[in-house]
Design a protein around this motif. Structure first.
Motif, PDB file in Angstrom:
ATOM      1  N   GLU A  37       1.151  -1.196  -0.371  1.00  0.00           N
ATOM      2  CA  GLU A  37       0.226   0.035  -0.241  1.00  0.00           C
ATOM      3  C   GLU A  37       1.048   1.382  -0.272  1.00  0.00           C
ATOM      4  O   GLU A  37       1.913   1.540   0.863  1.00  0.00           O
ATOM      5  N   SER A  40      -1.768   8.157  -0.713  1.00  0.00           N
ATOM      6  CA  SER A  40      -2.059   8.737  -2.140  1.00  0.00           C
ATOM      7  C   SER A  40      -1.487  10.045  -1.719  1.00  0.00           C
ATOM      8  O   SER A  40      -0.551  11.018  -2.046  1.00  0.00           O
ATOM      9  N   CYS A  56      -7.557   6.605  -8.459  1.00  0.00           N
ATOM     10  CA  CYS A  56      -7.615   4.792  -7.917  1.00  0.00           C
ATOM     11  C   CYS A  56      -8.987   4.590  -8.150  1.00  0.00           C
ATOM     12  O   CYS A  56     -10.090   4.715  -8.597  1.00  0.00           O
ATOM     13  N   ASP A  57      -8.754   3.072  -8.737  1.00  0.00           N
ATOM     14  CA  ASP A  57      -9.765   2.486  -8.827  1.00  0.00           C
ATOM     15  C   ASP A  57     -10.325   1.339  -7.823  1.00  0.00           C
ATOM     16  O   ASP A  57      -9.659   1.012  -6.955  1.00  0.00           O
ATOM     17  N   ASN A  58     -11.979   1.845  -7.085  1.00  0.00           N
ATOM     18  CA  ASN A  58     -12.324   2.124  -5.922  1.00  0.00           C
ATOM     19  C   ASN A  58     -12.761   0.339  -5.921  1.00  0.00           C
ATOM     20  O   ASN A  58     -13.906   0.318  -5.293  1.00  0.00           O
ATOM     21  N   GLY A  63      -8.930  -3.506  -4.072  1.00  0.00           N
ATOM     22  CA  GLY A  63      -9.299  -2.764  -3.199  1.00  0.00           C
ATOM     23  C   GLY A  63     -10.454  -3.453  -1.912  1.00  0.00           C
ATOM     24  O   GLY A  63     -10.906  -4.820  -2.143  1.00  0.00           O
ATOM     25  N   ARG A  71      -6.494  -0.011  -6.746  1.00  0.00           N
ATOM     26  CA  ARG A  71      -5.463  -0.423  -7.746  1.00  0.00           C
ATOM     27  C   ARG A  71      -4.966   1.513  -8.319  1.00  0.00           C
ATOM     28  O   ARG A  71      -6.136   1.942  -8.707  1.00  0.00           O
ATOM     29  N   PHE A  72      -4.411   1.928  -8.336  1.00  0.00           N
ATOM     30  CA  PHE A  72      -3.959   3.155  -8.952  1.00  0.00           C
ATOM     31  C   PHE A  72      -3.576   3.080 -10.435  1.00  0.00           C
ATOM     32  O   PHE A  72      -3.333   1.735 -11.081  1.00  0.00           O
ATOM     33  N   TRP A 108     -11.459   7.618  -0.680  1.00  0.00           N
ATOM     34  CA  TRP A 108     -10.340   6.291  -1.975  1.00  0.00           C
ATOM     35  C   TRP A 108      -8.701   6.807  -1.935  1.00  0.00           C
ATOM     36  O   TRP A 108      -8.504   7.366  -2.334  1.00  0.00           O
ATOM     37  N   MET A 111      -4.128   3.131  -2.601  1.00  0.00           N
ATOM     38  CA  MET A 111      -3.795   2.514  -3.261  1.00  0.00           C
ATOM     39  C   MET A 111      -2.526   1.298  -3.312  1.00  0.00           C
ATOM     40  O   MET A 111      -1.401   1.388  -2.258  1.00  0.00           O
TER      41      MET A 111
END
Length: 118
Positions: A37, A40, A56-58, A63, A71-72, A108, A111
């Protein structure tokens, strides 16, 4: 922004050059992280004094809602044009960095980086 795609790409490459130092620092941070991790805020601090958007993909499988980890995906820097900017002949010297708005603000704040496997 620019009347010609070629002018757009050339101006964009010049702007990218201005962020070379930040890009190298970001690459070192991400390379050292592997799949652990990263906050941010650590990425945002690389671009200070300007605020950037760390996206980021929440909904990524890695995640979790509980940990607020995603994910960044990307960094978004923001720019504006000076009064001297001419779309017919764009020059990066007439473009300046600004603070990004919180268009994609999210809870979020951390990441994971890595290949997403497992």
């Amino acid at each position: 922004f620019a009347h010609s795609p070629v002018d757009y790409v050339n101006a964009t490459l010049q702007l990218t050059g201005r962020l070379r130092s930040q890009r190298h620092r970001l690459n070192r941070l991400l390379d050292g992280a592997s799949s652990q991790e990263i906050r941010s805020a650590d990425i945002e601090s690389i671009y200070a004094p300007w605020t950037v958007q760390v996206i980021c993909d929440n909904v990524d499988a890695a995640g979790t809602d509980e940990d607020k980890v995603g994910r960044f995906l990307e960094i978004r820097t923001c720019w504006n044009r000076s009064a001297d900017f001419d779309p017919a002949a764009p020059q990066a010297s007439h473009i300046f960095q600004i603070n990004c708005s919180q268009v994609f603000a999210s809870e979020w704040r951390s990441m994971l980086v890595g290949d997403g496997g497992g």
